[in-house]
Write a protein that holds these residues in place. Structure first.
Motif, mmCIF file in Angstrom:
data_model
loop_
_atom_site.group_PDB
_atom_site.id
_atom_site.type_symbol
_atom_site.label_atom_id
_atom_site.label_comp_id
_atom_site.label_asym_id
_atom_site.label_seq_id
_atom_site.Cartn_x
_atom_site.Cartn_y
_atom_site.Cartn_z
ATOM 1 N N CYS A 197 -5.006 -0.343 1.277
ATOM 2 C CA CYS A 197 -5.634 -0.843 2.552
ATOM 3 C C CYS A 197 -7.228 -0.203 3.013
ATOM 4 C CB CYS A 197 -4.969 -0.752 3.735
ATOM 5 S SG CYS A 197 -3.269 -1.053 3.710
ATOM 6 N N CYS A 236 1.011 -1.196 -0.070
ATOM 7 C CA CYS A 236 0.105 -0.131 0.237
ATOM 8 C C CYS A 236 1.007 1.152 -0.068
ATOM 9 C CB CYS A 236 -0.761 -0.055 1.201
ATOM 10 S SG CYS A 236 -1.639 1.678 1.803
ATOM 11 N N CYS A 251 0.588 3.415 3.473
ATOM 12 C CA CYS A 251 1.328 2.856 4.783
ATOM 13 C C CYS A 251 2.837 2.324 4.354
ATOM 14 C CB CYS A 251 0.468 1.911 5.754
ATOM 15 S SG CYS A 251 -0.290 0.543 4.859
ATOM 16 N N CYS A 293 -6.415 2.601 5.454
ATOM 17 C CA CYS A 293 -5.673 3.802 4.809
ATOM 18 C C CYS A 293 -6.554 4.582 4.004
ATOM 19 C CB CYS A 293 -4.466 3.164 4.067
ATOM 20 S SG CYS A 293 -3.272 2.513 5.241
HETATM 21 ZN ZN LIG Z 1 -2.057 1.115 3.897
#
Ligand SMILES: [Zn+2]
Length: 297
Positions: free
Chosen positions: A223, A203, A206, A226
């Motif tokens: 995500c 991702c 993150c 996220c």
């Molecule tokens: Zn993420």
């Protein structure tokens, strides 16, 4: 299964056995160093009494409310319990050679009494237990190198004391007492080992492996947490900055499958059974008072 008295078996991996005299048979083996018991319906009490030469014992997904190791398995170096119903472990200090203890996904509420006095202990891994507290003083464990415990109610003002061999410590002291899913546990274990993560499974918000990968309206995947957090602040695509017309996201099943495949490929980093079976040398009995048995960094 066919086991004959006097057989020389180093590793034995048993699933769902219903052999009434299983442990009688095992007792007669000349040599048995690793025993993995998975998905048993029940294990007879004191069944481990007879296994005098065992080095590694892993019990997985089996009802076992109390594990009593008083007077048994003096040779044990590695004890692993995962997904058992164990609420209590008794007599642990009798396992004088114990070097590694791994407890995963158990309703255990207290650290086995005397564990922090065990002289040979090298590695502690406790994940998703019901621990209410931790002993503070671990300085008697002179060789302790790894201490991984999560989650635990832990008051940040309390100090833990270790000998200076400890190089790897990780205690989740979140105020929120949050259990991780099994998949989350696998991902954390892989990320700890600093495995190169494939670009298509990462991702970009993150920089970790995807957790619940979801795709937005312009086809980019992040995500779930996220991207939801991102869209609370701005309605753009994080990768391209394009303004989005809708907040809708949907689970990306293909990425989820690829993620699963990636986790399975690295199973030996989180699954104790795979770890044992893929690296049998690590579990051979050696002179446990020799600190080089477990390579200290
Ligand atoms: Zn993420």
């Amino acid at each position: 299964m066919s086991v004959c008295p006097g057989d020389n078996i180093i590793q034995l991996y048993l699933q769902k056995q219903k052999v009434a005299n299983l442990f009688e048979l095992l007792k007669n083996l000349k040599r048995l160093e690793t025993l993995v018991l998975r998905n048993f319906v029940d294990l007879p009490e004191h069944s481990f009494l007879s296994l005098r030469k065992l080095v590694t014992l892993h019990i997985d997904n089996t009802p076992l409310p109390i594990l009593d190791v008083t007077d048994c398995i003096p040779s044990l170096h590695n004890l692993i319990l995962s997904g058992t119903s164990t609420e209590e472990i008794q007599g642990i200090s009798n396992l004088r050679k114990l070097q590694r203890i791994t407890l995963l996904f158990l309703p255990l509420r207290h650290i086995p009494s005397g564990l922090n006095q065990m002289k040979e202990l090298r590695e502690i891994t406790f994940v998703n237990l019901n621990l209410e507290n931790l002993p503070q003083n671990w300085t008697s464990c002179k060789f302790l190198a790894k201490f991984y415990v999560e989650p635990v109610f832990f008051d940040g003002n309390e100090k833990l004391y270790f000998s200076d061999t400890l190089t790897d410590i990780d205690i989740s002291n979140d105020i929120v007492y949050e259990f991780c899913s099994y998949q989350e546990f696998c991902i954390r274990m892989i990320e700890r080992e600093k495995v190169t993560l494939p670009f298509h499974l990462k991702c970009i918000i993150c920089y970790s492996l995807f957790r619940h990968p979801c795709t937005n309206s312009v086809g980019h995947t992040y995500c779930r947490e996220c991207i939801s957090r991102w869209m609370k602040l701005r309605l753009t695509d994080p990768q391209t900055n394009v303004v989005l017309r809708t907040k809708s996201i949907h689970p990306n099943n293909l990425i989820e499958i690829l993620l699963q495949e990636f986790l399975e490929k690295h199973q030996n980093l989180y699954d104790p059974v795979s770890k044992i079976l893929s690296n049998p040398k690590e579990n051979l009995a050696t002179n446990s008072s020799d600190p080089s048995y477990f390579p200290l960094p």
